[in-house]
Design a protein around this motif. Structure first.
Motif, PDB file in Angstrom:
ATOM      1  N   PHE A 167      -2.155   2.994   6.370  1.00 26.25           N
ATOM      2  CA  PHE A 167      -1.853   2.004   5.330  1.00 26.25           C
ATOM      3  C   PHE A 167      -2.556   0.691   5.675  1.00 26.25           C
ATOM      4  O   PHE A 167      -2.470   0.212   6.810  1.00 26.25           O
ATOM      5  CB  PHE A 167      -0.343   1.791   5.222  1.00 26.25           C
ATOM      6  CG  PHE A 167       0.393   2.995   4.708  1.00 26.25           C
ATOM      7  CD1 PHE A 167       0.228   3.418   3.397  1.00 26.25           C
ATOM      8  CD2 PHE A 167       1.241   3.719   5.537  1.00 26.25           C
ATOM      9  CE1 PHE A 167       0.892   4.543   2.919  1.00 26.25           C
ATOM     10  CE2 PHE A 167       1.915   4.836   5.068  1.00 26.25           C
ATOM     11  CZ  PHE A 167       1.742   5.254   3.757  1.00 26.25           C
ATOM     12  N   TRP A 182       1.080   3.998  -3.004  1.00 25.47           N
ATOM     13  CA  TRP A 182       0.777   5.397  -2.646  1.00 25.47           C
ATOM     14  C   TRP A 182       1.920   6.321  -3.079  1.00 25.47           C
ATOM     15  O   TRP A 182       1.687   7.358  -3.692  1.00 25.47           O
ATOM     16  CB  TRP A 182       0.557   5.447  -1.139  1.00 25.47           C
ATOM     17  CG  TRP A 182       0.509   6.799  -0.498  1.00 25.47           C
ATOM     18  CD1 TRP A 182      -0.516   7.700  -0.569  1.00 25.47           C
ATOM     19  CD2 TRP A 182       1.512   7.386   0.340  1.00 25.47           C
ATOM     20  NE1 TRP A 182      -0.199   8.817   0.175  1.00 25.47           N
ATOM     21  CE2 TRP A 182       1.022   8.658   0.753  1.00 25.47           C
ATOM     22  CE3 TRP A 182       2.762   6.964   0.799  1.00 25.47           C
ATOM     23  CZ2 TRP A 182       1.755   9.502   1.586  1.00 25.47           C
ATOM     24  CZ3 TRP A 182       3.490   7.802   1.632  1.00 25.47           C
ATOM     25  CH2 TRP A 182       2.986   9.054   2.017  1.00 25.47           C
ATOM     26  N   HIS A 239       0.846  -1.193   0.000  1.00 28.08           N
ATOM     27  CA  HIS A 239       0.000   0.000   0.000  1.00 28.08           C
ATOM     28  C   HIS A 239       0.884   1.248   0.000  1.00 28.08           C
ATOM     29  O   HIS A 239       0.652   2.187  -0.769  1.00 28.08           O
ATOM     30  CB  HIS A 239      -0.939   0.001   1.214  1.00 28.08           C
ATOM     31  CG  HIS A 239      -1.945   1.118   1.193  1.00 28.08           C
ATOM     32  ND1 HIS A 239      -2.870   1.296   2.188  1.00 28.08           N
ATOM     33  CD2 HIS A 239      -2.159   2.114   0.302  1.00 28.08           C
ATOM     34  CE1 HIS A 239      -3.616   2.360   1.904  1.00 28.08           C
ATOM     35  NE2 HIS A 239      -3.199   2.872   0.770  1.00 28.08           N
ATOM     36  N   ALA A 240       1.926   1.244   0.843  1.00 33.10           N
ATOM     37  CA  ALA A 240       2.837   2.391   0.911  1.00 33.10           C
ATOM     38  C   ALA A 240       3.562   2.598  -0.421  1.00 33.10           C
ATOM     39  O   ALA A 240       3.707   3.734  -0.893  1.00 33.10           O
ATOM     40  CB  ALA A 240       3.837   2.200   2.051  1.00 33.10           C
ATOM     41  N   GLN A 298       6.761   1.782   5.667  1.00 35.47           N
ATOM     42  CA  GLN A 298       5.745   2.827   5.820  1.00 35.47           C
ATOM     43  C   GLN A 298       6.345   4.128   6.373  1.00 35.47           C
ATOM     44  O   GLN A 298       6.177   5.188   5.746  1.00 35.47           O
ATOM     45  CB  GLN A 298       4.579   2.321   6.677  1.00 35.47           C
ATOM     46  CG  GLN A 298       3.718   1.245   6.002  1.00 35.47           C
ATOM     47  CD  GLN A 298       4.240  -0.165   6.156  1.00 35.47           C
ATOM     48  OE1 GLN A 298       5.389  -0.451   5.827  1.00 35.47           O
ATOM     49  NE2 GLN A 298       3.405  -1.072   6.641  1.00 35.47           N
TER      50      GLN A 298
END
Length: 429
Positions: A370, A17, A13-14, A300
């Motif tokens: 996240f 993004w 996810h990080a 993250q």
């Protein structure tokens, strides 16, 4: 440019993004992704370990860069398969990924390259390992400060820290007798327990040039005060004050540079993320393990601070051009990630519990939530894994970042949700 991120955790996810922030990136796909990546990118219903389908998707969709998040597809040879298909990919080959895929290979390489690490013995079965412990520690009441490790991949859980003889014998039985971690326990390591604080130093390399990232500190044990069973990581912060400039340079010269050279000599040239898990002992930093990808949760807070274009960095590494890259730019402020987990983790847990409060948490200044183990069901976000969310904050001080992260944590609810309350307290001490 079109980018494919492989994986479904908080790290992925990080990555999605941050890559989506690049002005050069028009589209980001995540395979298989989670409920959070669906908000940043397009999820693709292909398992991270389905090498053939991932290669086919990358070819069909003219993907310009594939970024492999987790270790399992790296060990399976996803990078090799993509490169064979003429596609650009960031990550190590299957041969180089053995640095994480086999702890026995890693320890032997460290020993050969004279890189500081704990003394160790390797065993192929439970009987020989048990006999070694009984011979060395003859009294049942003896203190036995050892760590027993499964050789293969075990999602961060195949490492058991022991204090007594019965602890060690039980750990051997779990790994090599009962095969609790499957084939990962076909070989095992017994090594001395190192005393000190742990730190994580990650570097990006193209096999020639090494760019070190700021040192972070992960929190592996499940509960406050570093108690309880080992997990995949319950939180991290960056930078960590326990690694000062002199220590950082020593880690680069004594650990990172020698391991890249050693991999080249072993005809397994390494490119991608080199992650050194270190114990900072009274005798200096010693390697606990190497990972061959961004840490989760270290990724993250690292990416929260990164100001440079991540796409440029990963393309330069994939193309062998890291030496031409401008120095990386970082936000001076520290960042911190708190992992929220399912009830029962790192053991068994129930899935499908509805998560509320995500919108309220997102409104806290300088916070990004996240997603890791999440999916959607009937229009709701629900838990789908052990480590569910990585609530990440940045602040002027570590204390300020901690306050923001836990303020956001308090707004998120689902039945049985829990987290460690002491992420970064070591830095504050």
């Amino acid at each position: 440019m079109k980018v494919l991120v492989v994986g479904s955790g908080g790290r992925e996810h990080a990555l999605a993004w941050k890559l989506g922030q690049s002005p050069k990136v028009t589209e980001v796909f995540v395979a298989p992704g989670n409920a959070g990546t669906a908000l940043e990118a397009t999820n693709v219903d292909i398992a991270a370990t389905d090498v053939d389908q991932l290669v086919e998707f990358a070819k069909t969709n003219a993907i310009d860069l594939t970024v492999v998040g987790p270790e399992a597809p790296l060990v399976l040879g996803l990078v090799d398969a993509l490169e064979t298909a003429g596609l650009r990919v960031f990550g190590p080959s299957a041969a180089a990924a053995e640095l994480e895929g086999s702890k026995v290979f890693c320890k032997n390489l460290l020993h050969t390259a004279d890189i500081p690490t704990a003394d160790y013995r390797t065993f192929r079965n439970a009987d020989d390992a048990s006999r070694y412990i009984k011979d060395k520690y003859s009294e049942p009441t003896d203190q036995v400060p050892v760590v027993v490790k499964a050789d293969g991949l075990a999602a961060g859980k195949g490492v058991i820290v022991c204090q007594t003889r019965s602890d060690a014998l039980q750990a051997i039985d779990r790994i090599a007798g009962q095969k609790e971690f499957g084939e990962a326990g076909n070989e095992l390591i017994i090594e001395e327990k190192l005393i000190g604080q742990e730190a994580s130093v990650l570097a990006i390399t193209d096999g020639e040039t090494i760019i070190s990232l700021p040192a972070a500190q992960d929190h592996k044990p499940a509960h406050d005060g570093d108690t309880g069973p080992n997990t995949g990581g319950m939180g991290a912060y960056c930078p960590t004050p326990i690694v000062d400039e002199a220590m950082f340079e020593k880690i680069e010269s004594d650990v990172l540079v020698p391991v890249v050279h050693a991999m080249k000599r072993a005809r397994k040239p390494f490119k991608g993320v080199l992650y050194a898990g270190l114990m900072l002992t009274a005798a200096g930093p010693k390697v606990l393990e190497f990972n061959v990808r961004f840490g989760d949760p270290e990724c993250q807070p690292l990416l929260m601070r990164l100001k440079s274009d991540l796409f440029d960095i990963l393309v330069a590494a994939a193309d062998g051009n890291l030496s031409e890259l401008e120095p990386l730019q970082w936000d001076e402020r520290p960042s911190l990630c708190v992992v929220m987990a399912s009830e029962g983790y790192p053991g068994s847990y129930e899935k499908g519990r509805v998560i509320t409060g995500l919108d309220e948490a997102a409104k806290v200044d300088d916070v990004k939530v996240f997603h890791a183990g999440t999916t959607t069901a009937d229009g709701n976000v629900v838990n789908d894994g052990g480590r569910v969310l990585g609530v990440t904050a940045i602040g002027n001080t570590i204390s300020a970042a901690k306050l923001k992260a836990y303020t956001a944590v308090q707004k998120i609810r689902w039945p049985g949700a829990w987290c460690r309350k002491d992420i970064s307290d070591k830095a504050l001490q």
